[in-house]
Design a protein around this motif. Structure first.
Motif, PDB file in Angstrom:
ATOM      1  N   PHE A 190     115.795  69.451  12.022  1.00 27.43           N
ATOM      2  CA  PHE A 190     114.534  69.241  12.233  1.00 27.43           C
ATOM      3  C   PHE A 190     113.762  70.365  12.525  1.00 27.43           C
ATOM      4  CE2 PHE A 190     117.361  65.991  14.545  1.00 27.43           C
ATOM      5  CZ  PHE A 190     116.736  64.841  14.186  1.00 27.43           C
TER       6      PHE A 190
ATOM      7  N   PRO B 296     118.898  62.092   6.255  1.00 32.17           N
ATOM      8  CA  PRO B 296     117.585  62.938   6.372  1.00 32.17           C
ATOM      9  C   PRO B 296     117.033  63.284   4.914  1.00 32.17           C
ATOM     10  CG  PRO B 296     119.137  63.949   7.712  1.00 32.17           C
ATOM     11  CD  PRO B 296     119.945  62.870   7.034  1.00 32.17           C
TER      12      PRO B 296
ATOM     13  N   TYR C 176     111.641  58.968  14.543  1.00 26.54           N
ATOM     14  CA  TYR C 176     112.495  59.743  13.288  1.00 26.54           C
ATOM     15  C   TYR C 176     114.076  59.939  13.756  1.00 26.54           C
ATOM     16  CZ  TYR C 176     113.180  63.060   9.547  1.00 26.54           C
ATOM     17  OH  TYR C 176     113.840  63.447   8.395  1.00 26.54           O
TER      18      TYR C 176
ATOM     19  N   LEU D 237     115.536  56.624  13.565  1.00 21.01           N
ATOM     20  CA  LEU D 237     115.724  56.262  12.347  1.00 21.01           C
ATOM     21  C   LEU D 237     116.900  57.128  11.492  1.00 21.01           C
ATOM     22  CD1 LEU D 237     114.757  54.628   9.886  1.00 21.01           C
ATOM     23  CD2 LEU D 237     113.432  56.700   9.110  1.00 21.01           C
ATOM     24  N   LEU D 238     116.755  58.231  11.788  1.00 20.82           N
ATOM     25  CA  LEU D 238     118.099  58.932  11.205  1.00 20.82           C
ATOM     26  C   LEU D 238     119.709  58.627  11.963  1.00 20.82           C
ATOM     27  CD1 LEU D 238     116.709  62.524  10.981  1.00 20.82           C
ATOM     28  CD2 LEU D 238     116.602  60.454   9.538  1.00 20.82           C
TER      29      LEU D 238
ATOM     30  N   ALA E 148     106.379  59.822  17.187  1.00 23.27           N
ATOM     31  CA  ALA E 148     106.769  59.669  15.800  1.00 23.27           C
ATOM     32  C   ALA E 148     108.041  60.522  15.751  1.00 23.27           C
ATOM     33  CB  ALA E 148     105.571  60.769  14.813  1.00 23.27           C
ATOM     34  N   GLN E 149     108.033  61.584  16.468  1.00 28.45           N
ATOM     35  CA  GLN E 149     109.522  62.399  16.327  1.00 28.45           C
ATOM     36  C   GLN E 149     110.594  61.493  16.943  1.00 28.45           C
ATOM     37  OE1 GLN E 149     111.267  63.802  18.887  1.00 28.45           O
ATOM     38  NE2 GLN E 149     110.118  63.059  20.500  1.00 28.45           N
TER      39      GLN E 149
END
Length: 235
Positions: free
Chosen positions: A122, A37, A28, A31-32, A24-25
């Motif tokens: 983060f 964010p 993420y 994606l960023l 998941a991280q």
């Protein structure tokens, strides 16, 4: 017998949870690379601190090419002059800071722009071995996945630039009633000068310490103006 069965099941469950969190991280982070964010821990904290006051939370993301070259140069000149050259960590500055902190009660930091982005996006504020360890991981990852221009773009969008104000666009509008693309050298340096303590280092009207930092940043901007790697990032 029951205990012997519970331990393996618990261990398998923990491994699955860890794997899910890791994937998941990682997704993420990827994606960023293109998506801004949605929120940070610092933003949430600031929003709560403004609750019940007459001040409003301000944030406005813009692309890197929608920011003045001056504000990009000011950020590098003030916060991380080796930003184009390192892989996320300035080891010489870290060593100097460690030696200084052993002798002085006044703690000196040595975080690069990449490390600050890793922490701001983060993680959470504060000092602990856990947070520093995670900061190293996220710094390494964004250097590899995002690249320098995206790191600089996110930095200038999530940095706290005043009480409840985040990013250079929101700062430009709040302080100078103009978009970040139109900031001049002096305005850019003044906004960046507040970053160490955006609540105390006021921009308008400028606190004495903000003004003094602005003068030093303007000098550093002139010194960096001829650097080809810096010029490539801020153009």
């Amino acid at each position: 017998m029951k205990l012997k069965g519970i331990v393996p099941r618990t261990w398998r469950l923990l491994k699955k949870i860890f794997l899910i969190l890791f994937v998941a991280q990682l997704l993420y982070i990827i994606l960023l690379r293109w998506v801004n964010p949605p929120v940070t821990v610092t933003m949430i904290s600031s929003w709560f601190s403004l609750w019940g006051t007459d001040k409003s939370f301000q944030r406005d993301y813009v692309r890197l090419n929608e920011m003045s070259q001056h504000v990009k140069l000011a950020a590098i000149a003030s916060e991380d002059q080796l930003f184009p050259d390192h892989d996320g960590f300035d080891f010489k500055s870290i060593e100097k800071a460690m030696k200084h902190n052993k002798k002085s009660k006044k703690i000196r930091g040595a975080s690069t722009i990449s490390q600050q982005v890793a922490k701001n996006v983060f993680l959470w504020q504060g000092r602990s071995y856990l947070r520093k360890g995670l900061e190293v991981y996220f710094t390494f990852m964004i250097e590899k996945v995002w690249g320098k221009k995206r790191i600089l773009e996110v930095y200038l969008n999530v940095a706290e630039t005043g009480e409840g104000i985040f990013g250079v666009e929101a700062a430009a509008q709040a302080y100078y009633k103009k978009p970040a693309a139109n900031l001049n050298r002096e305005e850019s340096a003044m906004i960046i000068a507040c970053l160490p303590n955006p609540v105390s280092y006021t921009v308008v009207p400028p606190a004495r310490i903000t003004y003094n930092r602005q003068r030093r940043i303007l000098l550093q901007m002139r010194n960096l103006a001829g650097d080809k790697d810096v010029a490539e990032l801020v153009k």
